[in-house]
Design a protein around this motif. Structure first.
Motif, PDB file in Angstrom:
ATOM      1  N   SER A   2      62.784  34.738  62.892  1.00 48.59           N
ATOM      2  CA  SER A   2      62.310  34.527  64.256  1.00 48.59           C
ATOM      3  C   SER A   2      62.654  33.128  64.719  1.00 48.59           C
ATOM      4  CB  SER A   2      60.796  34.750  64.329  1.00 48.59           C
ATOM      5  OG  SER A   2      60.124  33.791  63.517  1.00 48.59           O
ATOM      6  N   GLY A   3      62.546  32.936  66.023  1.00 49.44           N
ATOM      7  CA  GLY A   3      62.901  31.661  66.636  1.00 49.44           C
ATOM      8  C   GLY A   3      64.037  31.854  67.618  1.00 49.44           C
ATOM      9  N   THR A   4      64.340  30.818  68.371  1.00 50.79           N
ATOM     10  CA  THR A   4      65.395  30.940  69.369  1.00 50.79           C
ATOM     11  C   THR A   4      66.736  31.235  68.710  1.00 50.79           C
ATOM     12  OG1 THR A   4      65.839  28.558  69.320  1.00 50.79           O
ATOM     13  CG2 THR A   4      64.237  29.352  70.943  1.00 50.79           C
ATOM     14  N   PHE A   5      67.573  31.962  69.418  1.00 50.94           N
ATOM     15  CA  PHE A   5      68.855  32.409  68.893  1.00 50.94           C
ATOM     16  C   PHE A   5      69.703  31.244  68.414  1.00 50.94           C
ATOM     17  CE2 PHE A   5      73.378  33.336  69.713  1.00 50.94           C
ATOM     18  CZ  PHE A   5      73.559  34.407  68.846  1.00 50.94           C
ATOM     19  N   GLU A   6      69.826  30.211  69.239  1.00 54.43           N
ATOM     20  CA  GLU A   6      70.737  29.113  68.931  1.00 54.43           C
ATOM     21  C   GLU A   6      70.220  28.189  67.837  1.00 54.43           C
ATOM     22  OE1 GLU A   6      68.143  27.851  72.431  1.00 54.43           O
ATOM     23  OE2 GLU A   6      69.213  29.646  71.743  1.00 54.43           O
ATOM     24  N   GLN A   7      68.912  28.190  67.617  1.00 53.65           N
ATOM     25  CA  GLN A   7      68.353  27.348  66.569  1.00 53.65           C
ATOM     26  C   GLN A   7      68.212  28.085  65.236  1.00 53.65           C
ATOM     27  OE1 GLN A   7      64.723  25.710  68.170  1.00 53.65           O
ATOM     28  NE2 GLN A   7      65.796  24.241  69.467  1.00 53.65           N
ATOM     29  N   THR A   8      68.579  29.340  65.211  1.00 53.38           N
ATOM     30  CA  THR A   8      68.597  30.123  63.980  1.00 53.38           C
ATOM     31  C   THR A   8      69.995  30.049  63.387  1.00 53.38           C
ATOM     32  OG1 THR A   8      66.916  31.641  64.840  1.00 53.38           O
ATOM     33  CG2 THR A   8      68.241  32.417  62.967  1.00 53.38           C
ATOM     34  N   ASP A   9      70.084  29.679  62.133  1.00 49.09           N
ATOM     35  CA  ASP A   9      71.385  29.524  61.487  1.00 49.09           C
ATOM     36  C   ASP A   9      72.183  30.823  61.548  1.00 49.09           C
ATOM     37  OD1 ASP A   9      72.837  27.478  59.531  1.00 49.09           O
ATOM     38  OD2 ASP A   9      73.100  29.502  58.712  1.00 49.09           O
ATOM     39  N   ILE A  10      73.481  30.713  61.758  1.00 47.40           N
ATOM     40  CA  ILE A  10      74.319  31.905  61.878  1.00 47.40           C
ATOM     41  C   ILE A  10      74.277  32.743  60.607  1.00 47.40           C
ATOM     42  CG2 ILE A  10      76.452  30.784  61.111  1.00 47.40           C
ATOM     43  CD1 ILE A  10      76.042  33.467  63.900  1.00 47.40           C
ATOM     44  N   ALA A  11      74.099  32.093  59.466  1.00 51.05           N
ATOM     45  CA  ALA A  11      73.997  32.836  58.205  1.00 51.05           C
ATOM     46  C   ALA A  11      72.781  33.761  58.205  1.00 51.05           C
ATOM     47  CB  ALA A  11      73.935  31.875  57.026  1.00 51.05           C
ATOM     48  N   TYR A  70      63.281  47.575  73.689  1.00 52.86           N
ATOM     49  CA  TYR A  70      63.931  46.634  74.606  1.00 52.86           C
ATOM     50  C   TYR A  70      64.225  45.375  73.812  1.00 52.86           C
ATOM     51  CZ  TYR A  70      65.245  44.645  79.097  1.00 52.86           C
ATOM     52  OH  TYR A  70      65.965  44.112  80.148  1.00 52.86           O
ATOM     53  N   GLY A  71      65.397  44.764  74.027  1.00 48.43           N
ATOM     54  CA  GLY A  71      65.791  43.573  73.282  1.00 48.43           C
ATOM     55  C   GLY A  71      64.763  42.462  73.360  1.00 48.43           C
ATOM     56  N   GLN A  72      64.417  41.894  72.198  1.00 50.23           N
ATOM     57  CA  GLN A  72      63.329  40.931  72.125  1.00 50.23           C
ATOM     58  C   GLN A  72      63.812  39.493  71.953  1.00 50.23           C
ATOM     59  OE1 GLN A  72      59.818  41.742  72.418  1.00 50.23           O
ATOM     60  NE2 GLN A  72      61.026  43.392  73.330  1.00 50.23           N
ATOM     61  N   PRO A  73      63.466  38.606  72.888  1.00 50.79           N
ATOM     62  CA  PRO A  73      63.774  37.188  72.715  1.00 50.79           C
ATOM     63  C   PRO A  73      63.024  36.636  71.511  1.00 50.79           C
ATOM     64  CG  PRO A  73      62.253  37.509  74.546  1.00 50.79           C
ATOM     65  CD  PRO A  73      62.725  38.869  74.131  1.00 50.79           C
ATOM     66  N   ASP A  74      63.620  35.646  70.856  1.00 51.71           N
ATOM     67  CA  ASP A  74      63.095  35.019  69.649  1.00 51.71           C
ATOM     68  C   ASP A  74      63.202  35.920  68.424  1.00 51.71           C
ATOM     69  OD1 ASP A  74      62.367  32.732  71.120  1.00 51.71           O
ATOM     70  OD2 ASP A  74      60.415  33.608  71.619  1.00 51.71           O
ATOM     71  N   LEU A  75      63.679  37.143  68.631  1.00 46.45           N
ATOM     72  CA  LEU A  75      63.918  38.089  67.533  1.00 46.45           C
ATOM     73  C   LEU A  75      65.260  38.766  67.766  1.00 46.45           C
ATOM     74  CD1 LEU A  75      60.405  39.849  67.507  1.00 46.45           C
ATOM     75  CD2 LEU A  75      61.193  38.112  65.891  1.00 46.45           C
ATOM     76  N   ASP A  93      57.776  32.995  64.551  1.00 51.77           N
ATOM     77  CA  ASP A  93      57.911  32.131  65.719  1.00 51.77           C
ATOM     78  C   ASP A  93      58.437  32.952  66.892  1.00 51.77           C
ATOM     79  OD1 ASP A  93      58.176  30.014  67.457  1.00 51.77           O
ATOM     80  OD2 ASP A  93      60.054  29.301  66.588  1.00 51.77           O
ATOM     81  N   ALA A  94      57.534  33.721  67.520  1.00 51.37           N
ATOM     82  CA  ALA A  94      57.937  34.562  68.644  1.00 51.37           C
ATOM     83  C   ALA A  94      56.755  34.751  69.579  1.00 51.37           C
ATOM     84  CB  ALA A  94      58.446  35.916  68.156  1.00 51.37           C
ATOM     85  N   GLY A  95      57.017  34.596  70.875  1.00 51.85           N
ATOM     86  CA  GLY A  95      55.952  34.745  71.859  1.00 51.85           C
ATOM     87  C   GLY A  95      55.351  36.137  71.874  1.00 51.85           C
ATOM     88  N   SER A  96      56.161  37.154  71.587  1.00 55.48           N
ATOM     89  CA  SER A  96      55.669  38.529  71.650  1.00 55.48           C
ATOM     90  C   SER A  96      54.552  38.790  70.650  1.00 55.48           C
ATOM     91  CB  SER A  96      56.823  39.521  71.435  1.00 55.48           C
ATOM     92  OG  SER A  96      57.520  39.233  70.237  1.00 55.48           O
TER      93      SER A  96
END
Length: 258
Positions: A88-97, A139-144, A189-192
Protein backbone atom coordinates in the motif's frame (compact mmCIF):
# COMPACT_ATOMS: atom_id res chain seq x y z
CA UNK A 1 -13.37 -38.39 0.13
CA UNK A 2 -12.80 -35.22 -1.89
CA UNK A 3 -9.57 -33.24 -1.74
CA UNK A 4 -8.64 -29.58 -1.86
CA UNK A 5 -5.30 -27.97 -2.76
CA UNK A 6 -4.78 -24.48 -1.33
CA UNK A 7 -1.95 -22.10 -2.16
CA UNK A 8 -0.74 -19.68 0.50
CA UNK A 9 -2.39 -21.91 3.10
CA UNK A 10 -0.04 -21.60 6.06
CA UNK A 11 -1.73 -18.60 7.64
CA UNK A 12 -4.57 -16.10 7.34
CA UNK A 13 -7.38 -16.86 4.90
CA UNK A 14 -5.60 -19.91 3.50
CA UNK A 15 -5.25 -21.50 6.92
CA UNK A 16 -8.91 -20.78 7.69
CA UNK A 17 -9.93 -22.46 4.42
CA UNK A 18 -7.73 -25.48 5.18
CA UNK A 19 -9.17 -25.82 8.68
CA UNK A 20 -12.80 -25.55 7.58
CA UNK A 21 -12.47 -28.04 4.74
CA UNK A 22 -10.61 -30.49 6.97
CA UNK A 23 -13.42 -30.26 9.50
CA UNK A 24 -15.91 -30.96 6.70
CA UNK A 25 -14.16 -34.18 5.72
CA UNK A 26 -11.78 -33.17 2.92
CA UNK A 27 -8.22 -34.25 2.32
CA UNK A 28 -6.38 -30.93 2.51
CA UNK A 29 -3.22 -29.77 0.77
CA UNK A 30 -1.54 -26.94 2.69
CA UNK A 31 1.05 -25.46 0.34
CA UNK A 32 2.98 -22.30 1.08
CA UNK A 33 6.35 -20.62 0.65
CA UNK A 34 6.61 -20.83 4.45
CA UNK A 35 7.04 -24.60 4.74
CA UNK A 36 7.54 -24.80 8.55
CA UNK A 37 4.26 -22.93 9.17
CA UNK A 38 2.46 -25.15 6.64
CA UNK A 39 3.83 -28.27 8.34
CA UNK A 40 2.76 -27.05 11.76
CA UNK A 41 -0.80 -26.44 10.57
CA UNK A 42 -0.96 -29.85 8.89
CA UNK A 43 0.28 -31.57 12.05
CA UNK A 44 -2.31 -29.71 14.13
CA UNK A 45 -5.14 -30.72 11.78
CA UNK A 46 -4.36 -34.41 11.48
CA UNK A 47 -3.65 -37.33 9.18
CA UNK A 48 -5.69 -36.09 6.21
CA UNK A 49 -3.71 -32.85 5.91
CA UNK A 50 -0.52 -32.66 3.86
CA UNK A 51 1.93 -29.75 3.80
CA UNK A 52 4.33 -28.78 1.06
CA UNK A 53 6.53 -26.04 -0.30
CA UNK A 54 5.15 -23.76 -3.02
CA UNK A 55 6.35 -20.47 -4.44
CA UNK A 56 3.37 -19.70 -6.69
CA UNK A 57 5.46 -17.57 -9.04
CA UNK A 58 7.49 -20.68 -9.97
CA UNK A 59 5.67 -22.92 -12.46
CA UNK A 60 8.02 -25.81 -11.81
CA UNK A 61 7.15 -25.77 -8.11
CA UNK A 62 3.47 -25.90 -9.01
CA UNK A 63 4.05 -28.99 -11.13
CA UNK A 64 6.00 -30.69 -8.35
CA UNK A 65 3.51 -29.76 -5.63
CA UNK A 66 0.44 -30.85 -7.58
CA UNK A 67 2.04 -34.14 -8.62
CA UNK A 68 3.01 -34.85 -5.02
CA UNK A 69 -0.43 -34.00 -3.66
CA UNK A 70 -2.27 -35.96 -6.36
CA UNK A 71 -0.22 -39.06 -5.59
CA UNK A 72 -1.07 -38.69 -1.90
CA UNK A 73 -4.76 -37.74 -2.20
CA UNK A 74 -5.71 -39.86 -5.21
CA UNK A 75 -7.38 -36.98 -7.06
CA UNK A 76 -7.61 -33.20 -6.89
CA UNK A 77 -11.18 -31.92 -6.71
CA UNK A 78 -10.77 -28.30 -5.66
CA UNK A 79 -8.02 -25.80 -6.40
CA UNK A 80 -8.02 -22.63 -4.33
CA UNK A 81 -5.71 -19.90 -5.63
CA UNK A 82 -5.34 -18.03 -2.37
CA UNK A 83 -1.69 -16.89 -2.24
CA UNK A 84 -1.36 -13.14 -2.56
CA UNK A 85 0.50 -10.08 -1.34
CA UNK A 86 -0.38 -6.42 -0.92
CA UNK A 87 1.72 -3.25 -0.94
CA UNK A 88 0.00 0.00 0.00
CA UNK A 89 0.93 3.63 -0.41
CA UNK A 90 1.13 6.02 -3.32
CA UNK A 91 2.06 4.50 -6.66
CA UNK A 92 5.19 6.56 -7.22
CA UNK A 93 6.54 6.07 -3.71
CA UNK A 94 6.19 2.29 -3.93
CA UNK A 95 9.32 0.63 -5.28
CA UNK A 96 8.89 -0.80 -8.77
CA UNK A 97 10.12 -4.17 -7.50
CA UNK A 98 7.12 -4.27 -5.16
CA UNK A 99 4.74 -3.62 -8.06
CA UNK A 100 6.41 -6.38 -10.07
CA UNK A 101 6.26 -8.82 -7.15
CA UNK A 102 2.54 -8.15 -6.74
CA UNK A 103 1.92 -9.16 -10.35
CA UNK A 104 4.26 -12.15 -10.09
CA UNK A 105 2.38 -13.60 -7.11
CA UNK A 106 -1.21 -12.39 -7.50
CA UNK A 107 -1.53 -12.80 -11.27
CA UNK A 108 1.20 -15.14 -12.49
CA UNK A 109 0.66 -17.30 -9.43
CA UNK A 110 -2.96 -17.87 -10.37
CA UNK A 111 -2.10 -18.43 -14.02
CA UNK A 112 0.52 -20.98 -13.04
CA UNK A 113 -1.86 -22.77 -10.69
CA UNK A 114 -4.74 -23.06 -13.14
CA UNK A 115 -2.51 -24.13 -16.01
CA UNK A 116 -0.61 -26.76 -14.00
CA UNK A 117 -3.71 -28.11 -12.23
CA UNK A 118 -5.95 -28.60 -15.27
CA UNK A 119 -4.76 -32.15 -16.14
CA UNK A 120 -5.56 -33.27 -12.58
CA UNK A 121 -8.90 -31.46 -12.46
CA UNK A 122 -9.92 -33.07 -15.74
CA UNK A 123 -9.33 -36.51 -14.24
CA UNK A 124 -11.37 -35.85 -11.09
CA UNK A 125 -14.92 -37.05 -10.48
CA UNK A 126 -15.81 -33.49 -9.44
CA UNK A 127 -13.69 -30.40 -10.01
CA UNK A 128 -13.93 -26.71 -9.18
CA UNK A 129 -11.54 -23.76 -8.99
CA UNK A 130 -11.99 -20.93 -6.50
CA UNK A 131 -9.87 -17.80 -6.92
CA UNK A 132 -9.35 -15.17 -4.25
CA UNK A 133 -10.27 -11.89 -5.85
CA UNK A 134 -11.17 -8.73 -3.93
CA UNK A 135 -13.59 -5.85 -3.68
CA UNK A 136 -10.60 -3.88 -5.03
CA UNK A 137 -11.53 -5.43 -8.39
CA UNK A 138 -14.82 -3.53 -8.45
CA UNK A 139 -13.16 -0.16 -9.12
CA UNK A 140 -9.45 0.72 -9.26
CA UNK A 141 -8.20 1.71 -5.82
CA UNK A 142 -5.76 4.57 -5.17
CA UNK A 143 -2.92 3.71 -2.77
CA UNK A 144 -3.45 0.06 -3.75
CA UNK A 145 -2.77 0.47 -7.45
CA UNK A 146 -0.89 -2.70 -8.36
CA UNK A 147 -2.89 -4.81 -5.89
CA UNK A 148 -6.16 -3.54 -7.34
CA UNK A 149 -4.91 -4.12 -10.88
CA UNK A 150 -3.86 -7.66 -9.98
CA UNK A 151 -7.32 -8.43 -8.66
CA UNK A 152 -8.92 -7.07 -11.83
CA UNK A 153 -6.72 -9.58 -13.64
CA UNK A 154 -7.95 -12.34 -11.32
CA UNK A 155 -11.52 -11.27 -12.04
CA UNK A 156 -10.98 -11.35 -15.79
CA UNK A 157 -9.14 -14.66 -15.75
CA UNK A 158 -11.89 -16.18 -13.62
CA UNK A 159 -14.60 -15.04 -16.02
CA UNK A 160 -12.74 -16.27 -19.08
CA UNK A 161 -11.82 -19.68 -17.65
CA UNK A 162 -15.30 -20.18 -16.24
CA UNK A 163 -16.55 -20.05 -19.83
CA UNK A 164 -13.62 -21.81 -21.49
CA UNK A 165 -13.55 -24.74 -19.05
CA UNK A 166 -17.27 -25.32 -19.32
CA UNK A 167 -16.35 -27.93 -21.94
CA UNK A 168 -14.56 -29.88 -19.17
CA UNK A 169 -17.38 -29.52 -16.64
CA UNK A 170 -15.18 -27.34 -14.41
CA UNK A 171 -16.61 -24.18 -12.87
CA UNK A 172 -14.12 -21.40 -12.10
CA UNK A 173 -15.48 -19.00 -9.49
CA UNK A 174 -14.10 -16.26 -7.27
CA UNK A 175 -14.81 -14.62 -3.94
CA UNK A 176 -14.47 -10.86 -3.51
CA UNK A 177 -14.02 -9.79 0.12
CA UNK A 178 -13.35 -6.25 1.24
CA UNK A 179 -10.58 -5.88 3.83
CA UNK A 180 -10.00 -8.96 6.01
CA UNK A 181 -8.46 -9.13 9.49
CA UNK A 182 -5.14 -10.74 8.54
CA UNK A 183 -1.48 -9.77 8.69
CA UNK A 184 -1.69 -8.60 5.08
CA UNK A 185 -3.66 -5.47 5.98
CA UNK A 186 -1.75 -4.60 9.13
CA UNK A 187 -0.41 -1.03 9.01
CA UNK A 188 -1.83 -0.56 5.50
CA UNK A 189 -1.30 2.93 4.12
CA UNK A 190 -4.55 3.56 2.25
CA UNK A 191 -7.40 5.98 2.78
CA UNK A 192 -10.00 3.38 1.84
CA UNK A 193 -9.19 1.19 4.83
CA UNK A 194 -9.42 4.18 7.15
CA UNK A 195 -12.89 4.95 5.85
CA UNK A 196 -14.26 1.44 5.25
CA UNK A 197 -12.66 -0.35 8.17
CA UNK A 198 -11.71 -4.02 8.53
CA UNK A 199 -14.75 -6.05 9.55
CA UNK A 200 -14.36 -9.43 7.86
CA UNK A 201 -12.51 -12.36 9.42
CA UNK A 202 -10.58 -15.08 7.63
CA UNK A 203 -13.33 -17.48 8.75
CA UNK A 204 -15.93 -15.37 6.91
CA UNK A 205 -14.02 -15.78 3.66
CA UNK A 206 -13.38 -19.48 4.27
CA UNK A 207 -17.10 -20.09 4.72
CA UNK A 208 -17.85 -18.35 1.43
CA UNK A 209 -15.24 -20.48 -0.33
CA UNK A 210 -16.83 -23.61 1.14
CA UNK A 211 -20.27 -22.51 -0.02
CA UNK A 212 -18.99 -21.91 -3.55
CA UNK A 213 -17.54 -25.40 -3.68
CA UNK A 214 -20.84 -26.87 -2.51
CA UNK A 215 -23.20 -24.73 -4.59
CA UNK A 216 -25.11 -26.56 -7.30
CA UNK A 217 -23.89 -25.77 -10.80
CA UNK A 218 -26.65 -24.19 -12.89
CA UNK A 219 -26.77 -21.46 -15.54
CA UNK A 220 -27.81 -19.11 -12.73
CA UNK A 221 -24.75 -19.81 -10.55
CA UNK A 222 -22.85 -16.50 -10.57
CA UNK A 223 -19.12 -16.39 -11.24
CA UNK A 224 -18.37 -13.61 -8.72
CA UNK A 225 -19.26 -13.71 -5.04
CA UNK A 226 -18.79 -10.56 -2.92
CA UNK A 227 -18.13 -11.35 0.74
CA UNK A 228 -19.75 -9.16 3.39
CA UNK A 229 -22.51 -6.58 3.16
CA UNK A 230 -20.24 -3.70 2.11
CA UNK A 231 -18.73 -5.66 -0.76
CA UNK A 232 -22.18 -6.77 -1.88
CA UNK A 233 -23.46 -3.19 -1.89
CA UNK A 234 -20.44 -1.85 -3.78
CA UNK A 235 -20.59 -4.68 -6.32
CA UNK A 236 -24.32 -4.20 -6.92
CA UNK A 237 -24.09 -0.42 -7.21
CA UNK A 238 -21.15 -0.61 -9.63
CA UNK A 239 -23.34 -2.48 -12.13
CA UNK A 240 -26.05 0.18 -12.26
CA UNK A 241 -24.36 3.48 -11.39
CA UNK A 242 -22.96 5.77 -14.09
CA UNK A 243 -19.18 5.67 -14.38
CA UNK A 244 -18.72 9.19 -13.00
CA UNK A 245 -20.75 8.26 -9.90
CA UNK A 246 -18.52 5.22 -9.31
CA UNK A 247 -15.46 7.41 -9.73
CA UNK A 248 -16.69 10.10 -7.34
CA UNK A 249 -17.70 7.48 -4.77
CA UNK A 250 -14.23 6.00 -4.82
CA UNK A 251 -12.60 9.43 -4.55
CA UNK A 252 -14.67 9.98 -1.41
CA UNK A 253 -13.90 6.54 0.04
CA UNK A 254 -10.17 6.95 -0.60
CA UNK A 255 -9.90 10.37 0.99
CA UNK A 256 -7.36 10.28 3.78
CA UNK A 257 -8.29 11.46 7.25
CA UNK A 258 -6.27 14.42 8.44
Amino acid sequence: MHSIFISGAAQGIGAAIATLFYQRGYKVGIYDINLPAAQTLAQNLGAWAKAGLLDVSDYGQWQQALSEFHAWAGEINVLVNNAGILYSGTFEQTDIAAHHRTIDINVKGMLNGCHAALPYLQQASFARVINLSSASAIYGQPDLVSYSASKFAVRGLTEALDIEWQKYGIRVLDVMPLFVQTAMVKDMDAGSIQNMGVHLSADDVALQVYQQVQVKDTIFTPTHHPVGIKSKILFSLSKVSPQFVNRMSNIFLAKRNK
